[in-house]
Design an enzyme around this catalytic site. Sequence first.
Site, PDB file in Angstrom:
ATOM      1  N   ASP A 157     -37.120  -7.242  11.725  1.00 14.54           N
ATOM      2  CA  ASP A 157     -36.223  -8.363  11.230  1.00 14.54           C
ATOM      3  C   ASP A 157     -35.833  -8.167   9.885  1.00 14.54           C
ATOM      4  O   ASP A 157     -35.386  -8.999   9.328  1.00 14.54           O
ATOM      5  CB  ASP A 157     -37.318  -9.812  11.494  1.00 14.54           C
ATOM      6  N   ASP A 202     -41.251  -7.417   8.615  1.00 16.11           N
ATOM      7  CA  ASP A 202     -41.710  -5.789   8.709  1.00 16.11           C
ATOM      8  C   ASP A 202     -41.028  -4.888   7.784  1.00 16.11           C
ATOM      9  O   ASP A 202     -41.111  -3.778   7.746  1.00 16.11           O
ATOM     10  CB  ASP A 202     -40.669  -5.270   9.979  1.00 16.11           C
ATOM     11  N   ASP A 233     -40.341  -3.220  17.076  1.00 16.93           N
ATOM     12  CA  ASP A 233     -40.844  -4.499  16.744  1.00 16.93           C
ATOM     13  C   ASP A 233     -40.641  -5.210  17.910  1.00 16.93           C
ATOM     14  O   ASP A 233     -39.635  -5.596  18.607  1.00 16.93           O
ATOM     15  CB  ASP A 233     -40.573  -5.340  15.294  1.00 16.93           C
TER      16      ASP A 233
END
Length: 745
Positions: A540, A544, A348
Amino acid sequence: MADACCGPDEVDEADAHDAEQGTTPTPVWRAREIQAAALSGVLLLAGAVAPGGTSFELVMFYAAAVVGAATFVPSALRRLLRGRLGVGLLMTIAAVGAVLLGEVAEAATLAFLFSIAEGLEDYALTRTRNSLRALLDLAPPTATVLRGGGAGGGSGGGDRSVTLALDELAVGDVLLVRPGEKVATDGVVRSGRSTIDASVVTGESVPIEVGPASPVFAATVNGTGALEVSVTATAADNSLARLVRVVQEAQDRKGRSQRLADRVARPLVPGVLVLAALVALLGSVLDDPAVWIPRALVVLVAAAPCAFALSVPIAVIAAVGAASRGGVLIKGGAAVEALGSVRTVALDKTGTLTRNEPTVVEVVPSSPTVTPDRVLAVAAALETRSEHPLAAAILEAAKDLAAMQAGDVIAVPGQGLTGTVAGRPARLGKPGFVAAADLADAVARLQDDGASVVLVEQDGELLGAVAVRDEIRPEAAEAVALLRRQGMDVVMLSGDNTRTANAIAAQAGITDVRAELSPQDKAAIVTDLRQRGPVAMVGDGINDAPALATADAGVAMGAMGSDAAIEAADVALMGEDLRRLPDAVAHARHARGIFVQNLVLSGLIIAVLVPLSALGVLGLPTVVATHELAEVLVILNGLRAGRRLFLPSRPALRAGTSASARSLPVQHRSAAAVPAGGLPVMSMPLVNLPQTTKPSAGGGVDVPRSPLTLSSVLTLSATRPATRQETSHGSDSGCGCAPGCACCS
């Protein structure tokens, strides 16, 4: 432990009590089983050197058998009464059978060797589990607590200090943490400034600057300044205690290798009993019972699956414990196997490749008649009550400006905000929601530089653009390069616009970029990536969650103190250094290799010993010695997974710009610079990593032939000419910071 190897779900009460108390394991020579084995060995040796056929010889052999058998026979019988069969029962039957057949020396040898193996097994398991519980001892046993009338006034306001035991601390107590002392439990700094060394917990060597309102965690070490810390968690419920509990629970989560070992070992015990009975019965019917009944006892020992059952659990416990001491929380054998088999890593962008601390880097007014302050003030008014990550950056940048009143503010999901500012209609949002008009080129330039852009409009007139950038982690490029060296495909997933995502990916050296994604889109992409092979998703741990749950291995960044992140992921990196990710992968691969080695060794031992025993090639002493030696080798090999060869302490790439920089106060805006176009541009001081790659025309990323390395970053940063006007602080460096700041020192 003789039966525990085939029934790990049961724990003796004494073991449970030791686990509860977190006792320190005794030295190996003081373990009860080892002492009994040593005594059994002495008695066996005495019988062996005694004159043959004497009563003394027989007594010594019987005594050796009884002493050695005392370490496993009682537990085997207890389990049998509960309807559970174990390897200890096989050894008990073999020993008793040997005695009944008059082979007392062989029975004594079996009891001696098996008691040694069981003692080493018990010691190895206890030592490995206690090495994890020893994390709790990192916290100091006592703490200095301020009591009295100095509420809010610091230690100089009449407070007196008292020393309390760790378990006497209560939420709300104020701790006095002197320089060099450890923080007793989790809390928030009430007064004072210092640096905190969290390496014992997170595995990171970079001290973190803390001040009022900064969180601190148990067992971290205070630097040079005294701190007053308000306690937010008791010793039994702080981050360190929760970490230990989670890891202890995770150690029982079984991966495929461990489930395979269980599937083989559990039915193998009754299967061995049936096999031995058939050998004895058929041999007695077809041949001499005096030959085949002893052979059946040898087969009973040869086919015992204890090494098979131990092959994975000890390695799992060792690997998980070592990872936790290195700042990586791996939740059990299943997570170790999943991470060790990963072939693609999806990262991410926000909070993983970047610091998740966006700051305003530039304000571009739409015309000379509009000041940057007005653009920022209107934006801040609309963002006052917003929870969007960019809102905090805009409010921080506008904190010194006169506040403007906003009303009727409505969030348009995925687009922006509408409302009134100073009684006039206003809008703020991404390009497209608010037309960029004459600022289209400026918006494209800012997005190409990796910034997220919001446009501000009032009374239907475009006021300007605010660029917010979340700086890339300084170690991101090195972490990506390390993953690639391990043979990984690296993919970046982002909800940001394509230009911004490509700019960040270019700095990190990532070529496969997926942008403008929703959480559901990320999960769908992870599903597609799994067609190539196992996938790890790094995020995180909260936003997510769908992608983390979809991946073979979900990895949460910066999870120290975050229960939600630890719960959501299979693996949690307790610190903020992204290089811990390739370290964790290497550690998991090493442990997974040990799982396979142990399973193969255990299977080969059984496959070789059983036919040789049935054919009479090997006698009982030889089979027992070989079998127990294999068990010891499996234990010792499993303990290798507890070494931290692949979890080194890593120095900071640029001291002061990673963890420590986060707590430094935001600097004031520089004076407006006037570009060639004539429009005033408000430039925000920031530290830029050099952009060594750029987005290609096709939307991909052109990657340089040589990877972005630390030396290239520092060299390019040092030689890069200044591209914007220096700040009003009088910066004389290319980074735009004040002279002597931490990032330039």
